[in-house]
Design a protein around this motif. Structure first.
Motif, PDB file in Angstrom:
ATOM      1  N   CYS A  17      27.477  45.306  72.408  1.00 14.54           N
ATOM      2  CA  CYS A  17      26.632  44.354  71.713  1.00 14.54           C
ATOM      3  C   CYS A  17      25.139  44.589  71.840  1.00 14.54           C
ATOM      4  N   HIS A 208      33.624  38.611  71.382  1.00 15.60           N
ATOM      5  CA  HIS A 208      32.203  38.361  71.652  1.00 15.60           C
ATOM      6  C   HIS A 208      31.399  38.486  70.345  1.00 15.60           C
ATOM      7  N   GLU A 209      31.679  39.520  69.571  1.00 15.17           N
ATOM      8  CA  GLU A 209      30.961  39.705  68.303  1.00 15.17           C
ATOM      9  C   GLU A 209      31.337  38.605  67.303  1.00 15.17           C
ATOM     10  N   HIS A 212      29.358  35.518  67.925  1.00 14.45           N
ATOM     11  CA  HIS A 212      27.989  35.528  67.383  1.00 14.45           C
ATOM     12  C   HIS A 212      27.975  35.032  65.942  1.00 14.45           C
ATOM     13  N   GLU A 227      23.650  35.574  74.523  1.00 14.65           N
ATOM     14  CA  GLU A 227      24.716  36.459  75.014  1.00 14.65           C
ATOM     15  C   GLU A 227      25.695  35.710  75.927  1.00 14.65           C
ATOM     16  N   HIS A 269      20.628  41.971  77.431  1.00 11.80           N
ATOM     17  CA  HIS A 269      21.640  41.190  78.139  1.00 11.80           C
ATOM     18  C   HIS A 269      21.160  40.743  79.521  1.00 11.80           C
TER      19      HIS A 269
HETATM   20 ZN   LIG Z   1      26.295  39.854  72.050  1.00 11.50          ZN
END
Ligand SMILES: [Zn+2]
Length: 302
Positions: A17, A208-209, A212, A227, A269
């Motif tokens: 990411c 995780h993506e 977003h 994040e 991050h």
């Molecule tokens: Zn991310």
């Protein structure tokens, strides 16, 4: 052996990411399919065969990502603003490939002439239940619409597609460990897919993506908070789809010592210790929930 595998997988998760606009992301966005090595008089057969192997590996990775991503997209459809019907079927045409490699695509990927063909079928999907096979020609009925038949070379079949989040995940051929999203789709580098560990490890990166996209950052949120929120939401999305979130966080913890220094330099991050601490908090919070988390509940999660 387990420790080594875990460490590699954790390193992969930690690297995931980057910003879509960052130099790393740009470096990871070449054409989705590698170009073949120019054949020489000395070794044309070897090059041909090795390119076939590269194509096959790419296909296998794409099929694996589609399988894991589909599971997340179907289970979390109620949380997504944009959905589409998904029968677990990927198709392609010869014109999807650059002209120089079309003869190779034709040979290695069972695209026999003009028209649209089945690229792969996700195991356990409606397309699999209907016994649709890779390489079958699709005469009409694509894209799939509810109640309308898909006409294949040897007859028509009416599938019962699932509703799924319209956030497809693709594999981009690249040696850089990277995952990114532009808000409509997810791009995963081939290096990341190969090193993400088991299905749960890869599911975490995809989730995780997806997170977003499902819950975009609110104004004034710091990059770190964005994040950490995506990490926590990813566990919820995985849990909804029945993935092993406990094991995923354990793999994370196993890699933290090895990667503390390198990740301290990350601009995007939070430090790994902060991320792991937040992940553990999110894990116990997610484990307390008994069923699918509704969209409004996701919004309430910290
Ligand atoms: Zn991310």
């Amino acid at each position: 052996m387990l420790r080594k595998t875990s460490a590699v997988a954790a390193a992969t998760l930690l690297c995931a990411c980057v910003d879509a606009a960052s130099p790393e992301a740009q470096a990871a966005s070449p054409a989705p399919i590698p170009t073949p090595v120019e054949t020489t008089a000395e070794a044309p057969v070897d090059n041909y065969a090795s390119f076939g192997a590269v194509l096959q590996r790419h296909q296998d990775m794409a099929a694996r990502v589609a399988r894991i991503s589909r599971r997340l997209r179907v289970a979390n459809a109620p949380l997504c603003a944009v959905t589409r019907l998904d029968a677990g079927l990927s198709t392609h045409r010869l014109s999807d490939y650059p002209v120089p490699i079309q003869p190779l695509a034709e040979h290695f990927m069972q695209i026999t002439g003009e028209g649209r063909f089945v690229r792969f079928v996700v195991p356990g999907s409606p397309a699999d239940d209907a016994d649709i096979q890779r390489g079958e020609r699709i005469a009409s009925g694509w894209p799939i619409r509810d109640g309308e038949p898909l006409v294949l070379g040897d007859g028509a079949v009416t599938l019962e597609p699932d509703t799924a989040c319209a956030i497809p995940a693709f594999v981009v051929q690249s040696d850089t460990l990277n995952a990114s999203t532009d808000g409509r789709e997810i791009d995963l580098s081939s290096a990341l897919v190969e090193q993400a560990g088991d299905d749960s490890g890869l599911a975490f990166v995809i989730a995780h993506e997806m997170a977003h996209v499902i819950r975009p950052p609110v104004e004034g949120m710091s990059r770190w908070d964005v994040e950490l929120q995506a990490d926590a939401d990813a566990l919820v999305l995985m849990r909804n789809a029945g993935f092993d979130i406990d094991g995923t966080v354990r793999v994370w913890a196993a890699g933290v010592e090895l990667h503390r220094d390198s990740q301290a330099l990350s601009l995007t991050h939070p430090p790994v210790d902060i991320r792991l601490q937040a992940l553990r908090r999110a894990l116990s919070e997610t484990q307390r929930r008994s069923s699918l988390v509704r969209a409004d509940e996701v919004m309430e999660l910290e």
